[in-house]
Design an enzyme around this catalytic site. Structure first.
Site, PDB file in Angstrom:
ATOM      1  N   SER A 107       0.847  -1.197   0.000  1.00  0.00           N
ATOM      2  CA  SER A 107       0.000   0.000   0.000  1.00  0.00           C
ATOM      3  C   SER A 107       0.873   1.235   0.000  1.00  0.00           C
ATOM      4  O   SER A 107       1.975   1.230   0.593  1.00  0.00           O
ATOM      5  CB  SER A 107      -0.894   0.018   1.241  1.00  0.00           C
ATOM      6  OG  SER A 107      -1.534   1.276   1.387  1.00  0.00           O
ATOM      7  N   TYR A 162      -3.013  -0.508  10.029  1.00  0.00           N
ATOM      8  CA  TYR A 162      -3.033  -1.103   8.680  1.00  0.00           C
ATOM      9  C   TYR A 162      -1.725  -0.806   7.955  1.00  0.00           C
ATOM     10  O   TYR A 162      -1.116  -1.700   7.355  1.00  0.00           O
ATOM     11  CB  TYR A 162      -4.217  -0.543   7.896  1.00  0.00           C
ATOM     12  CG  TYR A 162      -4.219  -0.914   6.428  1.00  0.00           C
ATOM     13  CD1 TYR A 162      -4.679  -2.156   6.010  1.00  0.00           C
ATOM     14  CD2 TYR A 162      -3.752  -0.022   5.471  1.00  0.00           C
ATOM     15  CE1 TYR A 162      -4.677  -2.501   4.665  1.00  0.00           C
ATOM     16  CE2 TYR A 162      -3.743  -0.359   4.126  1.00  0.00           C
ATOM     17  CZ  TYR A 162      -4.210  -1.595   3.726  1.00  0.00           C
ATOM     18  OH  TYR A 162      -4.196  -1.934   2.401  1.00  0.00           O
TER      19      TYR A 162
END
Length: 254
Positions: free
Chosen positions: A145, A159
């Site tokens: 990400s 996350y």
């Protein structure tokens, strides 16, 4: 069929979380390129079957396998399901992942442990067992990400931490498996139009415009944008790229 169709003919690929969103885009693209694709899913059998059907209707070959990730024995279950339908592996895409619902101040230990179990621990052990099946010269692609490299959404710190762990795993594993000619890379999406993001992306024109403005290219990403990068790394064209973190955010971090 695209001009690159067939470049993965004879290869077998496994895409975790391959039934929806970015994972489905990757599975369908690898299928179009000629790979036989194992479409992994955790709970949504209908979505997995739809992805398999889409690949087959496009002229490809695929099968679905189920295994809940983030629980004891998850990797062993996944590979047992795989082994029943295929022998040997050429491409492993660790795409499956979950987000968090709470920011730093209120995130509870249970949710913290769950997101790490699915996003960091599961790829480690899925890959550990998968390496035994992966043929020399194979490919491992981890879906990371943009948040692991930039604090653009600091409320998603837990996350982002899981993806940072995945990035380190990518870097070091490339040296471990390099002698076998296996490349290991991470592809980092930005904001992508998937059902996971649908609620806030489609909350109104302003929400969509704000998301699009984060990209230097002025639009929200599509699963195919990420799938095409993965397809390059999975192919012979990507043979000299390993241990890398590939920014596929559309310039969101520029």
């Amino acid at each position: 069929m695209g001009v690159l169709a067939g470049r993965l003919t004879g290869k077998t690929a496994l895409v975790t979380g391959g039934s929806r969103g970015i994972g489905r885009g990757i599975a369908e693209r690898l299928g179009r390129d000629g790979a036989r694709v194992a479409v992994h899913y955790g709970s949504n059998e209908t979505a997995a079957k739809e992805t398999v059907t889409a690949i087959e209707e496009a002229g490809g070959s695929a099968f679905a396998i189920r295994a809940e990730l983030g629980v004891p024995g998850d990797a062993a279950q996944l590979w047992a399901e795989f082994d029943r339908q295929a022998q040997g592996l050429d491409i492993l895409v660790n795409n499956a992942g979950i987000g968090v619902s709470e920011p730093f101040a209120t995130l509870q230990e249970e949710e913290y442990e769950r997101v790490f179990a699915v996003n960091a621990k599961a790829p480690f052990f899925v890959t550990q067992l998968g390496a035994q099946r992966l043929r020399d010269g194979g490919r491992i692609i981890n879906v990371s990400s943009g948040l692991s490299h930039a604090s653009v959404m600091p409320h998603l710190v837990a996350y982002a931490m899981t993806k940072g762990a995945l990035d380190v795993f990518t870097r070091d594993l490339s040296k471990v498996l390099g002698p076998r000619g296996i490349t290991v890379n991470a592809v980092a999406p930005g904001i992508v139009d998937t059902d996971i993001n649908a609620d806030w992306l489609r909350a109104g024109d302003e929400a969509w415009a704000n998301a699009a403005s984060m990209s230097a290219l002025g639009r929200v990403g599509a699963p195919s944008d990420i799938a095409d990068v993965v397809a390059f790394l999975a192919s012979e064209d990507g043979r000299w790229v390993t241990g890398q973190w590939i920014d596929a955010t559309g310039g969101s971090l520029a």
